[in-house]
Design an enzyme around this catalytic site. Structure first.
Site, PDB file in Angstrom:
ATOM      1  N   ASP A 285       0.686  -1.156   0.018  1.00  0.00           N
ATOM      2  CA  ASP A 285       0.034   0.113   0.213  1.00  0.00           C
ATOM      3  C   ASP A 285       0.862   1.213   0.090  1.00  0.00           C
ATOM      4  O   ASP A 285       0.825   2.237   0.962  1.00  0.00           O
ATOM      5  CB  ASP A 285      -0.929   0.115   1.226  1.00  0.00           C
ATOM      6  CG  ASP A 285      -2.003   1.262   1.146  1.00  0.00           C
ATOM      7  OD1 ASP A 285      -2.441   1.355  -0.018  1.00  0.00           O
ATOM      8  OD2 ASP A 285      -2.475   1.585   2.232  1.00  0.00           O
TER       9      ASP A 285
ATOM     10  N   GLU B 172       3.968  -7.904   7.142  1.00  0.00           N
ATOM     11  CA  GLU B 172       2.876  -8.471   6.744  1.00  0.00           C
ATOM     12  C   GLU B 172       3.214  -9.313   5.692  1.00  0.00           C
ATOM     13  O   GLU B 172       2.475  -9.438   4.852  1.00  0.00           O
ATOM     14  CB  GLU B 172       1.700  -7.316   6.429  1.00  0.00           C
ATOM     15  CG  GLU B 172       1.458  -6.446   7.406  1.00  0.00           C
ATOM     16  CD  GLU B 172       0.219  -5.560   6.911  1.00  0.00           C
ATOM     17  OE1 GLU B 172      -0.398  -5.596   5.863  1.00  0.00           O
ATOM     18  OE2 GLU B 172      -0.091  -4.673   7.758  1.00  0.00           O
TER      19      GLU B 172
ATOM     20  N   TYR C 238      -5.435  -3.375  12.981  1.00  0.00           N
ATOM     21  CA  TYR C 238      -6.614  -2.260  12.662  1.00  0.00           C
ATOM     22  C   TYR C 238      -8.022  -2.389  13.084  1.00  0.00           C
ATOM     23  O   TYR C 238      -8.654  -2.388  12.134  1.00  0.00           O
ATOM     24  CB  TYR C 238      -6.331  -1.819  11.086  1.00  0.00           C
ATOM     25  CG  TYR C 238      -5.212  -1.300  10.501  1.00  0.00           C
ATOM     26  CD1 TYR C 238      -4.906   0.142  10.667  1.00  0.00           C
ATOM     27  CD2 TYR C 238      -4.058  -2.154  10.283  1.00  0.00           C
ATOM     28  CE1 TYR C 238      -3.599   0.585  10.030  1.00  0.00           C
ATOM     29  CE2 TYR C 238      -2.902  -1.803   9.931  1.00  0.00           C
ATOM     30  CZ  TYR C 238      -2.553  -0.188  10.035  1.00  0.00           C
ATOM     31  OH  TYR C 238      -1.464   0.423   9.422  1.00  0.00           O
TER      32      TYR C 238
ATOM     33  N   GLU D 284       1.708  -1.291  14.003  1.00  0.00           N
ATOM     34  CA  GLU D 284       0.624  -0.282  13.213  1.00  0.00           C
ATOM     35  C   GLU D 284      -0.517  -0.520  13.853  1.00  0.00           C
ATOM     36  O   GLU D 284      -0.877  -1.639  14.194  1.00  0.00           O
ATOM     37  CB  GLU D 284       0.743  -0.793  11.757  1.00  0.00           C
ATOM     38  CG  GLU D 284       2.017  -0.626  11.060  1.00  0.00           C
ATOM     39  CD  GLU D 284       1.667  -1.111   9.476  1.00  0.00           C
ATOM     40  OE1 GLU D 284       0.639  -0.865   9.108  1.00  0.00           O
ATOM     41  OE2 GLU D 284       2.779  -1.424   8.830  1.00  0.00           O
TER      42      GLU D 284
END
Length: 684
Positions: free
Chosen positions: A245, A484, A537, A573
């Site tokens: 991303d 990730e 998240y 994160e």
């Protein structure tokens, strides 16, 4: 030209276009032939279609060196010249990427073989013009410039070295039409000895070819995807796919140096320190043909350039008297204290042959099941993920931006960042050393989705190259081997066990980690890590809009990782996109209020974790908004920054600032760290 040809058994009568050949491949065949070329050679007199593989599109020169060498510095025996500025530039056609090699664009100035435009070096080329084809280009791009070698370098028979700080992704380098080196992978330096290729008088031509194609064999990974329905797409239509991303910026991203060294020279210096003031050092040198009797001497200078201790020998240790330790920002009144290890290479008669300075911070990192310490004191990371990203420049190095970013990190009260998701410029790392900002140094292995022996070998080489570049830096507290990865695959278990073991072998003085986003019961990478960082998240990508579940979910999740592995755990994160100026009350996704409330709920969970397990730190995502590829979930890029892309604070930045300064000192008063009401003018 050299092409690696893959022969496919296809019905020649059924094939009339390159797109049909590509379409005729099974999905398994396409997977086994990554990065296939859009051009296709079809011989109707044969029963086979022949598909050229892009990875072998041209015969590139071998790399001269396995790493980028010591950073160029002016000394009494070395001289450095920057080649930064405005170069000539041209794209190779997307449908004919090999054209520049076939027509030998490197043999003469680009301006003599076609049109050129001006291009800044360093910078990404993508955002430098209004041309959408340049922004979205996939394939080769060509740069050139000229330079004059100082006469004194030639008169003194110096080695003349060329060093490019980073070229993304694949690079081929030519001097006066002669191929001198190549390099695969962005974010790390490229080194070439160009002495033999130089003219003795007049201008020299430097040409750099750059390709940005990503495949299953590159790090990071990607693939070329083809649209073969010619009723909907032009013949041979393809695009670069990647699932990380951030925007796949390309170009010459960091400073290009020309520098000199003596024929006998210092090749490398390795340093390991401890909290007692001991500096263990090892010097590697290369002696010119016929030269014998070379020895080493070292002087340690304090921040005032006063010699505090000396030693002889190319391998040894010295102890600094009354040492001033290297501390992170807000852990000591004088953070980031640096000594200089001045290394001298001496001839048999003790005359100076070469010298090189290395900045040294006296500090010691330790870790076990109870946490991480620096210089014997418990360490709690207050940090963020970042990107090398800004308007116009893309990933190009800009010293003004670096100064601004470190000012903002300190304004926020941060003591660390992760080089998400690739190694950052050495000049950025220099500032981290000097400012006392800790770094989790991450290699470019972002979102890996396949795990085979070839990729593992490449992955290991990249990490070893990174470690050799950054191992002397006091700011680097851990090596991150991935972000990730798709680590639920069975092959990931042995893959990461091997990569982690190789990383420890290259540097046993720092913990090995990664940023994991898979579930606790599915992930197969964390078992190989020394400390575990988790990306989560909650209430953004999962349970979107439900802020009320954050604390329960995070406490359960993170505690589970500690119980299973008995190792320190942290959050690398968390976050939410917010559009600056969008206000909605009650909080609603994409508003500044929602980002603030999400952070506040995470803060509460972090405080609970700090009191219950060895929770080693919190790193929000992201420092600033950044560019991504286009998509329906990205409104002009990723908006998860607490700062805008132009480095202006959103509301959440003031929350972070207050929290981080208070974490640094529980006794901090309102006068030292003002309240939100006085700083921002309103309550959250």
């Amino acid at each position: 030209m050299v092409e690696c040809l893959v022969t496919l058994s296809l019905d020649r009568n059924a094939i009339s276009s390159p797109a049909e050949v590509i379409n005729a491949l099974s999905s398994d065949e396409r997977y086994k032939i990554p990065n296939i070329e859009t051009r296709l050679s079809l011989d109707k007199g044969k029963h086979n279609g022949v598909l050229a593989e892009r990875n072998s599109r041209a015969e590139l020169p071998p790399a001269q060196f396995t790493w980028g060498g010591l950073y160029p510095r002016d000394t009494a025996t070395r001289e450095v010249k920057s080649l930064d500025g405005v170069w000539n530039f041209r794209l190779s056609p997307k449908d004919d990427p090999d054209k520049g090699f076939r027509e030998s664009w490197f043999s003469a100035p680009l301006s003599t073989t076609g049109d050129v435009i001006a291009m800044a070096v360093p910078s990404s080329y993508n955002d430098a013009t209004q041309d959408i084809d340049l922004r979205d280009h996939v394939g080769w791009a060509w740069y050139d410039t000229t330079f004059i070698t100082p006469k004194r370098w030639l008169d003194d028979t110096q080695r003349v070295m060329l060093r490019l700080g980073s070229v993304h992704y694949t690079a081929a380098v030519y001097i006066n039409g002669v191929a001198v080196t190549s390099h695969e992978g962005g974010h790390l330096p490229i080194l070439a000895d160009i002495t033999a290729s130089l003219k003795t008088a007049g201008k020299n031509l430097l040409t750099v070819a750059v390709e940005n194609v990503l495949t299953n064999e590159t790090i990071p990974q990607g693939e070329l995807r083809y649209k073969t329905d010619e009723t909907m797409y032009p013949p041979g239509y393809f695009y670069q796919y990647y699932d990380f991303d951030f925007f796949n910026y390309a170009g010459i991203h960091r400073t290009v140096f020309l520098y000199s060294t003596p024929q006998s020279y210092i090749d490398d210096v390795a340093v390991v320190t401890d909290a007692a003031g001991v500096i263990n050092y090892s010097v590697e040198f290369v002696a010119d043909t016929g030269v014998t009797g070379l020895t080493c001497a070292v002087d340690v200078l304090d921040a005032n350039d006063t010699v505090v201790v000396q030693a002889s020998g190319c391998d040894g240790s010295v102890t600094v008297p009354n040492p001033q330790l290297w501390w992170p920002y807000l852990m000591d009144p004088n953070p980031g204290y640096l000594y200089t290890l001045q290394v001298s290479l001496l001839a048999a008669d003790a005359t100076l042959v070469d010298e090189y300075p290395v900045k040294v911070g006296l500090r010691e990192i330790a870790w076990n099941s109870t946490g991480v310490t620096i210089n014997g004191r418990p360490l709690y990371v207050r940090g963020c993920g970042k990107h090398e990203d800004s308007d116009i420049r893309g990933k190009g190095y800009d010293p003004a931006l670096v100064v601004k970013d470190f000012s903002l990190l300190k304004w926020l009260g941060a003591n660390a960042f992760r080089t998400s998701h690739y190694p950052y410029a050495e000049e950025i790392m220099d500032r981290a050393d000097a400012e006392g900002i800790m770094v989790i140094d991450e290699c470019p292995a972002v979102n890996l989705r396949t795990f085979d022996s070839a990729l593992e070998a490449h992955h290991t080489n990249v990490i070893e190259e990174l470690i050799r570049r950054d191992r002397n830096r006091p700011s680097v507290i851990a090596w991150s081997i991935a972000n990730e990865p798709r680590s639920t695959q069975a092959a990931a278990e042995s893959y990461f066990a091997n990569v982690a073991a190789n990383t420890r072998a290259a540097d046993p003085t720092r913990p090995v980690t990664a940023a994991i986003n898979e579930g606790l019961d599915q992930d197969l990478a964390a078992a190989s890590l020394d400390i575990i960082w988790i990306n989560r998240y909650d209430s953004w990508y999962s349970d979107s809009g439900h802020l009320e579940v954050i604390q329960r979910q995070l406490l359960t999740d993170i505690t589970g990782w500690y119980i299973k592995y008995n190792r320190p755990v942290g959050i690398s994160e968390y976050g939410a996109d917010s559009v600056i100026g969008l206000h909605m009350d009650p909080a609603f996704m994409w508003s500044e209020e929602y980002q603030m409330q999400l952070f506040l709920n995470n803060f509460a969970a972090f405080d609970s974790l700090r009191s219950s397990i060895p929770f080693m730190g919190e790193m929000f995502w992201n420092f600033a908004d950044f560019m991504t590829q286009q998509g329906t979930g990205r409104a002009g890029g990723n908006r998860k920054g607490v700062l805008t892309r132009s480095r202006q604070p959103k509301s959440t930045a003031f929350l972070v600032r207050e929290r981080y300064h208070n974490l640094a000192s529980d006794a901090r008063s309102a006068d030292t760290c003002p309240s939100l009401a006085s700083v921002y003018g309103r309550k959250p």
